[in-house]
Design a protein around this motif. Sequence first.
Motif, PDB file in Angstrom:
ATOM      1  N   SER A 155      -4.816   5.505   4.286  1.00 44.52           N
ATOM      2  CA  SER A 155      -5.733   4.372   4.186  1.00 44.52           C
ATOM      3  C   SER A 155      -6.269   4.022   5.546  1.00 44.52           C
ATOM      4  O   SER A 155      -7.438   3.684   5.702  1.00 44.52           O
ATOM      5  CB  SER A 155      -5.018   3.167   3.594  1.00 44.52           C
TER       6      SER A 155
ATOM      7  N   ASN B  83       0.839  -1.190   0.000  1.00 45.46           N
ATOM      8  CA  ASN B  83       0.000   0.000   0.000  1.00 45.46           C
ATOM      9  C   ASN B  83       0.875   1.242   0.000  1.00 45.46           C
ATOM     10  O   ASN B  83       1.683   1.413   0.886  1.00 45.46           O
ATOM     11  CB  ASN B  83      -0.873  -0.015   1.239  1.00 45.46           C
TER      12      ASN B  83
ATOM     13  N   GLU C 200      -5.239  -6.070   2.891  1.00 47.73           N
ATOM     14  CA  GLU C 200      -4.247  -5.016   2.755  1.00 47.73           C
ATOM     15  C   GLU C 200      -3.569  -4.754   4.073  1.00 47.73           C
ATOM     16  O   GLU C 200      -2.363  -4.620   4.171  1.00 47.73           O
ATOM     17  CB  GLU C 200      -4.979  -3.777   2.255  1.00 47.73           C
TER      18      GLU C 200
ATOM     19  N   LEU D  28      -8.375  -0.535  -6.454  1.00 46.35           N
ATOM     20  CA  LEU D  28      -7.806  -0.085  -5.200  1.00 46.35           C
ATOM     21  C   LEU D  28      -6.306  -0.202  -5.191  1.00 46.35           C
ATOM     22  O   LEU D  28      -5.604   0.633  -4.653  1.00 46.35           O
ATOM     23  CB  LEU D  28      -8.389  -0.916  -4.057  1.00 46.35           C
ATOM     24  N   TYR D  29      -5.833  -1.253  -5.810  1.00 43.18           N
ATOM     25  CA  TYR D  29      -4.418  -1.510  -5.653  1.00 43.18           C
ATOM     26  C   TYR D  29      -3.625  -1.165  -6.874  1.00 43.18           C
ATOM     27  O   TYR D  29      -2.618  -1.767  -7.155  1.00 43.18           O
ATOM     28  CB  TYR D  29      -4.211  -2.986  -5.298  1.00 43.18           C
TER      29      TYR D  29
ATOM     30  N   PHE E  43     -10.080  -3.997   2.956  1.00 44.50           N
ATOM     31  CA  PHE E  43      -9.021  -3.565   3.853  1.00 44.50           C
ATOM     32  C   PHE E  43      -8.255  -4.675   4.531  1.00 44.50           C
ATOM     33  O   PHE E  43      -7.077  -4.548   4.760  1.00 44.50           O
ATOM     34  CB  PHE E  43      -9.612  -2.686   4.950  1.00 44.50           C
TER      35      PHE E  43
ATOM     36  N   SER F  86      -3.435   7.395  -2.588  1.00 50.32           N
ATOM     37  CA  SER F  86      -4.231   6.182  -2.481  1.00 50.32           C
ATOM     38  C   SER F  86      -5.573   6.473  -1.851  1.00 50.32           C
ATOM     39  O   SER F  86      -6.485   5.671  -1.904  1.00 50.32           O
ATOM     40  CB  SER F  86      -3.491   5.138  -1.669  1.00 50.32           C
ATOM     41  N   LEU F  87      -5.650   7.613  -1.252  1.00 49.05           N
ATOM     42  CA  LEU F  87      -6.930   7.996  -0.683  1.00 49.05           C
ATOM     43  C   LEU F  87      -7.978   8.096  -1.767  1.00 49.05           C
ATOM     44  O   LEU F  87      -9.098   7.627  -1.632  1.00 49.05           O
ATOM     45  CB  LEU F  87      -6.767   9.335   0.022  1.00 49.05           C
TER      46      LEU F  87
ATOM     47  N   PHE G 235      -8.854   4.723  -2.990  1.00 44.52           N
ATOM     48  CA  PHE G 235      -9.696   3.982  -2.076  1.00 44.52           C
ATOM     49  C   PHE G 235     -11.120   4.503  -2.117  1.00 44.52           C
ATOM     50  O   PHE G 235     -12.077   3.747  -2.134  1.00 44.52           O
ATOM     51  CB  PHE G 235      -9.158   4.084  -0.657  1.00 44.52           C
TER      52      PHE G 235
END
Lengths: 141, 406
Positions: A17, A11, B291, B348-349, B288, B357-358, B361
């Motif tokens: 996140s 990530n 992750e 997402l990834y 989540f 990444s916000l 997401f």
Amino acid sequence: MNYKRKRTPANPNPRSSMQAFHFLRSLSLINLRTATFHKRCRAIRRAAYASMASSTKPDRAWRHAVLSRLRRKARPVRVRVKARRRKAHHDDALRRILPGGEAMDSSRLLEETIDYVQRLRAQVKLMQEIVDSVKKKESEE
Amino acid sequence: MNYEPPSRDQLNWTHSMDLLSTIFPPQVTPAPTVAISGEISSFVDDPLNSMHINHLMSVPNDPAFIERAASYSSFSAENYGSTVAQFGLPEAVKLSKVSSSKFLKAKESRAQSELGDGEFGSGPEDSSVTNIVSVTGTRNVKKRKAAYKSKGKVAEENDLNEKKCRSAESGEKEEAKPKEDQNKDKKSGKVNGSKSPEPPTDYIHVRARRGQATDSHSLAERVRREKISQRMKLLQDLVPGCNKITGKALMLDEIINYVQSLQRQVEFLSMKLVTVNPRLDFNLDNLFTKEFLTNQAKASASNSLYPIGNSAAAFPFGHQSKESNSFPLTVSNLIDGNCSLSQYESILYQPSSMESSLDMFVGAASQVGNLLDDLYFGQNQQTEEIGGASQSFHGQLSATNMKIEY
């Protein structure tokens, strides 16, 4: 069974996140628990700050202040007022705004502000995107 | 006179740029620098935030690279960032500073061996040098100071300064040390003239003063002021529209206004979210947990979240059905072979390093939310079957009255 858990790549931004995860989780729970408009409003606001604070490193002073303010219904004001504070008169307004900003010296205050502003921005962005996406979906229907 | 004559400055600048371009030839360095910069810039929202530098330990420990980077470690990241050919260089430089303390010690010993005597009161080259020290430069200086503390001799450090100056030929020197480190040991600092006030703009005087061993206050003051100015610069970059504002007071006002506006925005958006909230449901579990399993450093926090995540995922859609017949609706819907799960994960990834990444997401989350809406409405009648099929998840579901910290 088609459901598979993929191996996810690293990530790139675990901090936000984490923040997003906290917030969304709290959001979905608020959804179910509280009914009143005002209560939910307040609960969402508290969830926002909680998620902001939970994703910080524990050495941030404002994190502690925010979380303690949120968790304890009675708000004990534990402020170590250092005598030094009187001198930095130009910092006072910033101290009032920043949670936990009372008992810090100026340089640390600025450092905390930087972090706080970053989190706030991330939080606002997150909330805005949620609202936008829902609105968009609603307009599609 | 504390200022270097401009010609010399330019000479150093151009010379240093040449050195940079030679030492960092484009065909050699892109890989490490780009990799590092990608990692860094994706790591933090604000690429200028060097607070989280300590996380970034996964630097390729190419010793030659680190050596070169460290030799330029006092370069200003912000000032030269736009001009240095390698954008990754400043960040790489930052990284190398953190991880190259050992190297610096080695370099120091090398410096010692090279410069025989500790006499560095020699002359104009050192005395009239000014520096362009950046945020990272000074911060790094503190780290290097920590590394040097064991030595305890100023001479070595100043020798190292000299060596670096000569090797870098940039005219940059290490900042004056804080008082607790240096005051006792300063024998022959550079003659910087009087205790001049901070020069304007980016020039910061570096050399310690001769015979100022007892004057700890001014040094500490200077260090403190520099720290504050660095942070003000960072804040200037954070707060939009503050580029033109000079001066602490105005800047502080801007910052306060900005923070207040952000807080008001949070309140406003939370009100808005109340109205739109019933429409939302998030399958946090699938998004989540994996992750966080693989990536989160905060293992304890995330572990405690799994049951919550599952239970959140299991809640039926909408707040009307408060009964906790916790059919893991969302999870099971995904079990039922939604091809869109892979779509979520791919969204997402995505390894888009520059993108926050916000955003990713939230985009994914909203899509999840949308899809779950559809699924809920479409498959409302199938809940019993789904509930039966997903017995395995009941074990993971914690009670719905799990206390959430908010």
